[in-house]
Design a protein around this motif. Structure first.
Motif, PDB file in Angstrom:
ATOM      1  N   ASP A   1      -0.406  -2.162  -0.209  1.00  0.00           N
ATOM      2  CA  ASP A   1      -0.578  -3.569   0.125  1.00  0.00           C
ATOM      3  C   ASP A   1       0.763  -4.277   0.179  1.00  0.00           C
ATOM      4  O   ASP A   1       1.583  -4.126  -0.723  1.00  0.00           O
ATOM      5  CB  ASP A   1      -1.468  -4.276  -0.899  1.00  0.00           C
TER       6      ASP A   1
ATOM      7  N   ALA B   1      -1.663  -7.172   4.117  1.00  0.00           N
ATOM      8  CA  ALA B   1      -2.151  -6.041   4.902  1.00  0.00           C
ATOM      9  C   ALA B   1      -1.963  -4.752   4.111  1.00  0.00           C
ATOM     10  O   ALA B   1      -1.008  -4.607   3.355  1.00  0.00           O
ATOM     11  CB  ALA B   1      -1.402  -5.943   6.230  1.00  0.00           C
ATOM     12  N   ASP B   2      -2.872  -3.816   4.307  1.00  0.00           N
ATOM     13  CA  ASP B   2      -2.760  -2.469   3.740  1.00  0.00           C
ATOM     14  C   ASP B   2      -2.013  -1.620   4.758  1.00  0.00           C
ATOM     15  O   ASP B   2      -2.520  -1.353   5.849  1.00  0.00           O
ATOM     16  CB  ASP B   2      -4.154  -1.901   3.468  1.00  0.00           C
TER      17      ASP B   2
ATOM     18  N   ALA C   1      -2.288  -1.022  10.525  1.00  0.00           N
ATOM     19  CA  ALA C   1      -2.507  -1.734   9.264  1.00  0.00           C
ATOM     20  C   ALA C   1      -4.006  -1.999   9.133  1.00  0.00           C
ATOM     21  O   ALA C   1      -4.702  -2.213  10.122  1.00  0.00           O
ATOM     22  CB  ALA C   1      -1.734  -3.042   9.264  1.00  0.00           C
ATOM     23  N   ARG C   2      -4.504  -1.961   7.909  1.00  0.00           N
ATOM     24  CA  ARG C   2      -5.928  -2.196   7.655  1.00  0.00           C
ATOM     25  C   ARG C   2      -6.083  -3.384   6.715  1.00  0.00           C
ATOM     26  O   ARG C   2      -5.150  -3.768   6.024  1.00  0.00           O
ATOM     27  CB  ARG C   2      -6.546  -0.953   7.009  1.00  0.00           C
ATOM     28  N   ASP C   3      -7.288  -3.903   6.692  1.00  0.00           N
ATOM     29  CA  ASP C   3      -7.646  -4.968   5.751  1.00  0.00           C
ATOM     30  C   ASP C   3      -6.633  -6.115   5.801  1.00  0.00           C
ATOM     31  O   ASP C   3      -6.129  -6.568   4.777  1.00  0.00           O
ATOM     32  CB  ASP C   3      -7.754  -4.398   4.334  1.00  0.00           C
ATOM     33  N   VAL C   4      -6.325  -6.570   7.018  1.00  0.00           N
ATOM     34  CA  VAL C   4      -5.365  -7.655   7.210  1.00  0.00           C
ATOM     35  C   VAL C   4      -6.064  -8.977   6.919  1.00  0.00           C
ATOM     36  O   VAL C   4      -7.148  -9.245   7.426  1.00  0.00           O
ATOM     37  CB  VAL C   4      -4.801  -7.639   8.645  1.00  0.00           C
ATOM     38  N   ARG C   5      -5.443  -9.778   6.070  1.00  0.00           N
ATOM     39  CA  ARG C   5      -5.997 -11.089   5.700  1.00  0.00           C
ATOM     40  C   ARG C   5      -4.911 -12.145   5.891  1.00  0.00           C
ATOM     41  O   ARG C   5      -3.752 -11.898   5.571  1.00  0.00           O
ATOM     42  CB  ARG C   5      -6.481 -11.075   4.252  1.00  0.00           C
TER      43      ARG C   5
END
Length: 66
Positions: free
Chosen positions: A47, A32-33, A16-20
């Motif tokens: 997303d 998460a992306d 997963a990328r760009d986890v906030r």
């Protein structure tokens, strides 16, 4: 779209990328992306957002993904 039940492949390229994470007294959430986690997909971004709203449920809307 990935096939239902398809397993995520191993390796950092499938993470997963760009986890906030959003932590607060009334709202806790995560976005998460998951686009890179979909095996054999042409998705560039997918997303997913999960939010827990405590209390009366009148929390502000989730922030939009960048």
């Amino acid at each position: 779209m990935p096939e239902p039940g398809a397993a995520q492949q191993p390796g950092p390229e499938h993470r997963a990328r760009d986890v906030r994470v959003e932590l607060g007294g009334d709202v806790t959430g995560m976005t998460a992306d998951l686009g890179g986690a979909c095996p054999g997909s042409t998705l560039t971004r997918w997303d997913r957002t999960v939010r827990l709203v405590r209390g009366d449920g009148n929390a502000p809307p989730a922030p939009k993904a960048a």
